[in-house]
Each structure stands twice: as C-alpha cells, then as structure tokens.
Design a protein around this motif. Sequence first.
Motif, short mmCIF file in Angstrom:
data_model
loop_
_atom_site.label_atom_id
_atom_site.label_comp_id
_atom_site.label_asym_id
_atom_site.label_seq_id
_atom_site.Cartn_x
_atom_site.Cartn_y
_atom_site.Cartn_z
N LEU A 1 -32.71 40.05 -52.51
CA LEU A 1 -33.45 41.13 -53.18
C LEU A 1 -34.96 40.93 -53.00
CD1 LEU A 1 -32.66 43.67 -54.66
CD2 LEU A 1 -32.72 42.43 -56.81
N SER B 1 -41.22 49.86 -53.80
CA SER B 1 -41.69 48.58 -53.27
C SER B 1 -40.67 47.95 -52.31
CB SER B 1 -42.03 47.62 -54.41
OG SER B 1 -40.86 47.15 -55.02
N LEU C 1 -28.69 44.17 -55.40
CA LEU C 1 -28.46 44.24 -53.96
C LEU C 1 -27.60 45.45 -53.56
CD1 LEU C 1 -29.74 42.32 -52.05
CD2 LEU C 1 -27.60 41.06 -51.89
N LYS D 1 -38.66 47.55 -48.81
CA LYS D 1 -38.96 47.80 -47.39
C LYS D 1 -38.30 49.08 -46.87
CE LYS D 1 -39.62 42.99 -45.96
NZ LYS D 1 -38.87 41.74 -46.07
N GLU E 1 -36.41 39.31 -50.61
CA GLU E 1 -36.76 39.53 -49.20
C GLU E 1 -36.74 41.01 -48.82
OE1 GLU E 1 -36.20 36.48 -45.87
OE2 GLU E 1 -34.69 37.99 -45.38
N SER E 2 -36.08 41.82 -49.63
CA SER E 2 -36.04 43.25 -49.34
C SER E 2 -37.31 43.98 -49.82
CB SER E 2 -34.79 43.89 -49.94
OG SER E 2 -34.92 43.99 -51.34
N LEU E 3 -38.22 43.23 -50.44
CA LEU E 3 -39.49 43.83 -50.88
C LEU E 3 -40.49 43.93 -49.73
CD1 LEU E 3 -39.95 41.92 -54.26
CD2 LEU E 3 -39.29 44.31 -54.00
#
Lengths: 153, 153
Positions: free
Chosen positions: A69, B72, B22, B74, A71-73
Amino acid sequence: MAKEHKDRKIVLASGVFDLLHLGHVKFLEEAKKTGGKNAELLVIIARDSTVEKTKGRKPIMSENQRRALVESLKVVDKAVLGFEDFDIQDVIAKIKPDVIALGHDQAEMERQVRKYVDEHNLNIRVVRIGKFEDDALDSSSKIRQRIMANFDG
Amino acid sequence: MAKEHKDRKIVLASGVFDLLHLGHVKFLEEAKKTGGKNAELLVIIARDSTVEKTKGRKPIMSENQRRALVESLKVVDKAVLGFEDFDIQDVIAKIKPDVIALGHDQAEMERQVRKYVDEHNLNIRVVRIGKFEDDALDSSSKIRQRIMANFDG
C-alpha cells in the motif's frame, strides 16, 4: 560516481503505516522534499514481529499489505520490509541514504540515528518532520478509536 | 477532436474508499487497465452524506481525507468528490468517460449505468472488476472487524 549520487539524493523514511491516512502521506511528502528536486524516497516498513515487540500488539494490516500500500503511493519510489532485528548500522550500510527523515513520534529512533551518524562522522542529514494537525483523523490510533465509538453508538 | 480523445481513454471508477486497503488499489489498477495504454483514471469519491444515506452510517474517514488519499495513489490521475445527489446522467455528461468500471459490490450501480448507456445508445464500455481474494484484509468491513476483535482480546 559521487557526482552521480549527488544528482539524486536518497531520502530514507520508516514506519508502521498501519491504517494508512493522510498524515502518513503528508509525512512522506515532507520527507521527500528534504532531499531536494528529484529526490528518491525509500521507505522501510516495520515488520509485524517488530511492531508486536514494541507496541505489544500486532498491526491490523499485515506487513505485506502495509508495504504494498505504501509503495502504491505517488510520493514513494520504493518500500521494503525492515529487518527482523532493526539495526540502524545495517540500514545505513545497505541503503547509503543522504537524508534520514523521522516522524513526530520517532523520538527514540532519532536519538539512535543521530548518535550513530555523529559517532561515525557520516555525511547524512537527519531531519525531523512535524506533525500535521489540520484534520481530526491523522493518526492510526484516532482511526481505531473512531471505529470503536461508531460500533458502540 | 474525436481522434485526440481516442489517444487517451478516460476510465471512470467510483466508490467510498473508507479505510484504504490493497483491494481498493487492485480494483483501481484493473479498472485503469481496461482503458488500455495511457488511459486516464478518474475516481469519484462518494460524499459523506451519500454514504450515510445508503449505508446508514458515516464513513470513518471524512470525504476530504478519502479524496486526497485516493488521489495520492500512483494509479489515480484525478479524484473528485461526487455530487450530493448522485446522478449517472450528470456524471456521464460532465466526464464523458470511455469506460465505466464497477467493483464487485456495485451491482446496483452497474444496473443503472448499463440501463442508461443502452437507452441513450452511448459509446461507453461498462466493465465489472472482480474481487481479489488473495489476502484476508481486502475489505473495509473486515478491517473494522479485526480492530474490534483486537480491542476485545
């Protein structure tokens, strides 16, 4: 090689990041800014076992969920799981950060990091990021409390 | 203009996104993929008032927090707050999406969207995204339950 390294500073941040909220994102954004333009933000996610040891309870989200989660920012370039036994020496040797950013609730870790950096005369900036008070739900514990309150009501 | 539009398809997704996890991110990633390469993902965040009406309780996170947190990510190009009175006609007229992606728990909205698209003979793909079962904490209600369980224990 030193020059190349200077072009893109590595900022290191760490934390549990359980129940992700805007306070986490703002902390990470401020952390990245300390590395200047084109900084690379690497985030170490505390292991479940480490959290259980230090907080006396497991996180709500598993370490793998928390890592993915974070790393998905947009702001995060890479998120990795921490060492089972967190050791600042290992982390610095492996990642070679230019900046280590610490959150408002990481006073003890800041003390350890500053001590290590000073003792070894390392060229690493240690910065403390302030707390963001502009919204009521800026901490995981407040979110847990709200969930509990709603359940009773 | 039509050609230009074709170069970058607009995918529209919507939801509450309370207690981000997730499963949300995977849903949004799959949704974006349906628009092909260079697709733009626009997400409509349900207003607090709408959630209260449909679920009988307020979300844990405020609509502003939920919107900012989703934006926020990606995978998300833009996140906007929904209309107070959600109306698929207004949304389609304003956003002109090429694809409308719906989650596993949005059966009723899918029915409404398909009906509207068919009746007006619109060139909009309506796709249903499956549920992701690979982790125990892939829904906000499961996260709330886990928090309650931990509190008791």
